[in-house]
Design an enzyme around this catalytic site. Sequence first.
Site, PDB file in Angstrom:
ATOM      1  N   ASP A 113       0.836  -1.213   0.000  1.00  0.00           N
ATOM      2  CA  ASP A 113       0.000   0.000   0.000  1.00  0.00           C
ATOM      3  C   ASP A 113       0.863   1.252   0.000  1.00  0.00           C
ATOM      4  O   ASP A 113       1.998   1.224   0.458  1.00  0.00           O
ATOM      5  CB  ASP A 113      -0.810   0.148   1.294  1.00  0.00           C
ATOM      6  CG  ASP A 113      -1.637  -1.034   1.618  1.00  0.00           C
ATOM      7  OD1 ASP A 113      -2.046  -1.721   0.690  1.00  0.00           O
ATOM      8  OD2 ASP A 113      -1.857  -1.235   2.828  1.00  0.00           O
TER       9      ASP A 113
HETATM   10  N1  URA Z   1      -0.905  -5.857   4.180  1.00  0.00           N
HETATM   11  C1  URA Z   1      -1.352  -4.601   4.154  1.00  0.00           C
HETATM   12  O1  URA Z   1      -2.306  -4.266   4.850  1.00  0.00           O
HETATM   13  N2  URA Z   1      -0.747  -3.725   3.367  1.00  0.00           N
HETATM   14  C2  URA Z   1       0.319  -4.027   2.587  1.00  0.00           C
HETATM   15  O2  URA Z   1       0.840  -3.185   1.880  1.00  0.00           O
HETATM   16  C3  URA Z   1       0.775  -5.344   2.627  1.00  0.00           C
HETATM   17  C4  URA Z   1       0.152  -6.238   3.431  1.00  0.00           C
END
Ligand code: URA
Length: 240
Positions: free
Chosen positions: A107
């Site tokens: 993310d």
């Molecule tokens: N889990 C998440 O919530 N975000 C990420 O970027 C990777 C795993």
Amino acid sequence: MEDEKIRLQKYLANSGVASRRKCEELILEGKISVNGNVVQELGTKILPGVDKVTYCGKSIQNTEKMVYILLNKPIGYVTTAKDQFNRDTVLDLVKIKERIVPVGRLDMYTSGALILTNDGDFVYKITHPKHEITKTYTVTLKGIIGNQAVENLRDGVKIDDYVTRPAKVKILKTDKEKDISRLEITIHEGKNRQVRKMCEAVGSKVIALHRSKIGELGVKDLKIGNWRYLKDYEIEKLLK
Ligand code: URA
């Protein structure tokens, strides 16, 4: 996978067959096959390293050198090749001539280990669920997490319509004064925003999320925003 596909004429041109324009003519003339079938559509896209392309019966290999990169992604960057809102992307951090793509996603507000490559075959293998590569995250949570919540994270929790598979969860620290907890969570899956959703499911708010490792591959030796090429043995280990 769609993201990693490229137009057939581009693949042919990158492989040194002819100019892009000339390659379009070859396609229209029916001289190019993909996986044994003649294709005459200029919109055809293929996955390099996976789809088998031939020109008049001769196999066409993309001659571009395969590169494998480990980036310690900072927060604030999106993990897409192109962003419709013009935000900074992880590709802005790795300026090389090869056309690389991220392997899986982090993310925008998650930092840490991210692999990038131009090897479509590798992307396919690594992201395939049957491969079950572990991903380890350091999660900072608001508040002091309870034992039951930790147990639930270990056993599996319901996120959307899905129950997560058993995870390894270690409490790294709880700080009553700052009112935070820090956990290390290791999962095999890669559902969208999985770690954030798992923590939400047990009533915890994520303050910071960092992926420390993909398999055994960690980013401790890389400053945030820096990257390095993977060593051959590291690539082999990931593919095992
Ligand atoms: N889990 C998440 O919530 N975000 C990420 O970027 C990777 C795993």
